[in-house]
Design a protein around this motif. Structure first.
Motif, PDB file in Angstrom:
ATOM      1  N   GLY A   1      38.645  33.455  32.232  1.00 42.41           N
ATOM      2  CA  GLY A   1      38.606  34.496  31.210  1.00 42.41           C
ATOM      3  C   GLY A   1      37.948  35.768  31.714  1.00 42.41           C
ATOM      4  O   GLY A   1      38.404  36.884  31.414  1.00 42.41           O
ATOM      5  N   LEU A   2      36.870  35.621  32.488  1.00 43.87           N
ATOM      6  CA  LEU A   2      36.197  36.782  33.058  1.00 43.87           C
ATOM      7  C   LEU A   2      37.122  37.528  34.021  1.00 43.87           C
ATOM      8  O   LEU A   2      37.159  38.771  34.027  1.00 43.87           O
TER       9      LEU A   2
ATOM     10  N   VAL B   1      40.469  37.573  33.957  1.00 43.39           N
ATOM     11  CA  VAL B   1      41.513  38.241  33.181  1.00 43.39           C
ATOM     12  C   VAL B   1      40.972  39.506  32.527  1.00 43.39           C
ATOM     13  O   VAL B   1      41.650  40.543  32.497  1.00 43.39           O
ATOM     14  N   LEU B   2      39.742  39.450  31.995  1.00 41.66           N
ATOM     15  CA  LEU B   2      39.117  40.640  31.414  1.00 41.66           C
ATOM     16  C   LEU B   2      38.975  41.742  32.453  1.00 41.66           C
ATOM     17  O   LEU B   2      39.275  42.916  32.191  1.00 41.66           O
ATOM     18  N   THR B   3      38.543  41.370  33.648  1.00 44.61           N
ATOM     19  CA  THR B   3      38.389  42.350  34.726  1.00 44.61           C
ATOM     20  C   THR B   3      39.735  42.933  35.134  1.00 44.61           C
ATOM     21  O   THR B   3      39.872  44.142  35.341  1.00 44.61           O
ATOM     22  N   GLN B   4      40.742  42.067  35.226  1.00 43.89           N
ATOM     23  CA  GLN B   4      42.056  42.489  35.701  1.00 43.89           C
ATOM     24  C   GLN B   4      42.789  43.386  34.714  1.00 43.89           C
ATOM     25  O   GLN B   4      43.480  44.328  35.114  1.00 43.89           O
ATOM     26  N   THR B   5      42.632  43.126  33.445  1.00 42.20           N
ATOM     27  CA  THR B   5      43.451  43.823  32.453  1.00 42.20           C
ATOM     28  C   THR B   5      42.710  44.903  31.664  1.00 42.20           C
ATOM     29  O   THR B   5      43.358  45.762  31.064  1.00 42.20           O
ATOM     30  N   VAL B   6      41.379  44.869  31.654  1.00 47.59           N
ATOM     31  CA  VAL B   6      40.625  45.824  30.826  1.00 47.59           C
ATOM     32  C   VAL B   6      39.631  46.624  31.654  1.00 47.59           C
ATOM     33  O   VAL B   6      39.751  47.837  31.800  1.00 47.59           O
ATOM     34  N   ARG B   7      38.646  45.941  32.186  1.00 48.98           N
ATOM     35  CA  ARG B   7      37.516  46.623  32.819  1.00 48.98           C
ATOM     36  C   ARG B   7      37.918  47.407  34.072  1.00 48.98           C
ATOM     37  O   ARG B   7      37.534  48.549  34.252  1.00 48.98           O
TER      38      ARG B   7
ATOM     39  N   ARG C   1      41.311  47.570  35.610  1.00 53.80           N
ATOM     40  CA  ARG C   1      42.755  47.413  35.766  1.00 53.80           C
ATOM     41  C   ARG C   1      43.270  48.130  37.001  1.00 53.80           C
ATOM     42  O   ARG C   1      44.198  47.663  37.672  1.00 53.80           O
TER      43      ARG C   1
END
Length: 367
Positions: A181-182, A184-190, A192
């Motif tokens: 989850g961390l 995916v958050l980094t890849q798509t939001v924080r 990108r």
């Protein structure tokens, strides 16, 4: 392409349904050689259709979301396949099935898909470029998850035979979900931009959402639906073909683990083809997103799923890798680190990845 009632019907729209029909018709049956050959052709067609529809969805949502859609979609269905095979399998085969499948997926993605993508890229251009921050973060996540889930059980002492205790398995499952989850958050939001392709001239990232006309919302929804149908067909037909593969492996005198490798190769075909296509378009970052993202999803989703399933599944659950597998995983991680750190690669790096991949395949057949 055929026009029916004013609508165009293409092979990419038909193949997912043909694969699903073949799956329904052959599920639970012993296949003759001619039928197995036909099923194999439909499996290949479903793979190609899945790649096409994944690219449509990726074009609509942009990177890195497009790579994430394909990686997660394939892995979710693959996890369901693993759990169903564990529930119906016997003793020793079921005990090591999850480990063998996850390890095969990690090695295929880290060395096979990455190596082929690098080779395609460097044959087109002598040096390929990618975003070291994104690739490095993905690789670190893969190495951490693989160590927590596949390496530690070999050395823990609470249970014999490379097993986790229930508490250890629960910890590994929670850690896998949290780390995935961390990521995916980094890849798509924080961050990108770390996972976008890099321009060869300026070295700047390329946001391809700003270029080329995107598919309509309706076309994207249709492709997303057909992608799901195609992936169900791919994984299901791989399961249907598995008895034929098992008999072929047994006839050749190969170890039982080879069956898991062959099935993993079939299941990962959509990612492989999509990654190679991206590399041929000088978008190696997308290839790395697909490869390393698939490895992450395979561990991050499979371990929690089997942790839950182990509550009712009989028999032991062996996750710890054997010594030869530990060596191969260590070599793969070291080579991958030395590849991604500079942010560029040559024919040498492609050859190193493919050499490790060939070693994995050879030692699977001749341990």
């Amino acid at each position: 392409m055929i026009a029916v009632a004013g609508r165009k019907i293409t092979w990419t729209g038909v193949m997912p349904w043909l694969g699903l029909v073949a799956l329904i018709a052959t599920w639970g049956r012993v296949l003759s050689t001619p039928v197995a050959a036909v099923v194999g052709l439909l499996l290949a067609g479903a793979v190609l259709a899945a790649v096409h529809h994944a690219e449509v969805v990726a074009h609509r949502v942009g990177e890195p979301f497009g790579s994430l859609v394909l990686a997660v979609a394939v892995t979710v269905i693959e996890v369901a396949l693993i759990v169903s095979m564990m529930a119906s399998g016997g003793g020793g085969k079921a005990a090591t099935l999850a480990r063998d499948t996850v390890f095969a997926a990690v090695m295929i993605t880290m060395t096979g898909i990455v190596g082929i993508s690098l080779l395609v890229g460097v044959l087109r251009r002598h040096t390929v470029m990618f975003n070291a921050e994104g690739a490095g973060g993905a690789l670190a996540s893969v190495a951490t998850l693989a160590t927590l889930s596949l390496v530690l059980p070999t050395f823990t002492t609470s249970r014999p035979r490379h097993e986790f205790s229930p508490a250890q398995l629960a910890f590994a499952a929670v850690a896998s979900v949290a780390l995935y989850g961390l990521f995916v958050l980094t890849q798509t939001v924080r961050h990108r931009d770390y996972f976008l392709p890099v321009d060869r001239g300026s070295g700047d990232v390329i946001d391809e959402q700003a270029h080329a006309e995107r598919p309509s919302g309706r076309a994207t929804r249709v492709s997303l639906g057909l992608l799901m149908v195609a992936l169900v067909g791919v994984v299901g037909l791989a399961k249907v073909e598995s008895p034929t593969i098992e008999s072929g492996v047994a006839s050749a005198g190969f170890p039982q683990a080879v069956v898991g490798v062959v099935i993993a190769l079939l299941v990962l075909l959509p990612e492989t083809i999509a990654a190679v296509r991206a590399a041929s378009r000088d978008r190696l970052q997308i290839s790395l997103n697909l490869a390393l993202g698939s490895a992450l999803a395979s561990i991050g989703l499979t371990i929690p799923a089997i942790a839950i399933a182990s509550v009712w599944l009989p028999g032991p659950l062996i996750l710890g890798l054997e010594p030869v597998h530990l060596v191969l995983l260590a070599i793969a991680v070291v080579v991958s680190v030395l590849t991604v750190v500079p942010g560029r690669a040559t024919l040498l790096q492609a050859g190193l990845h493919l050499a490790v991949f060939a070693s994995f395949l050879f030692l699977a057949v001749s341990p």
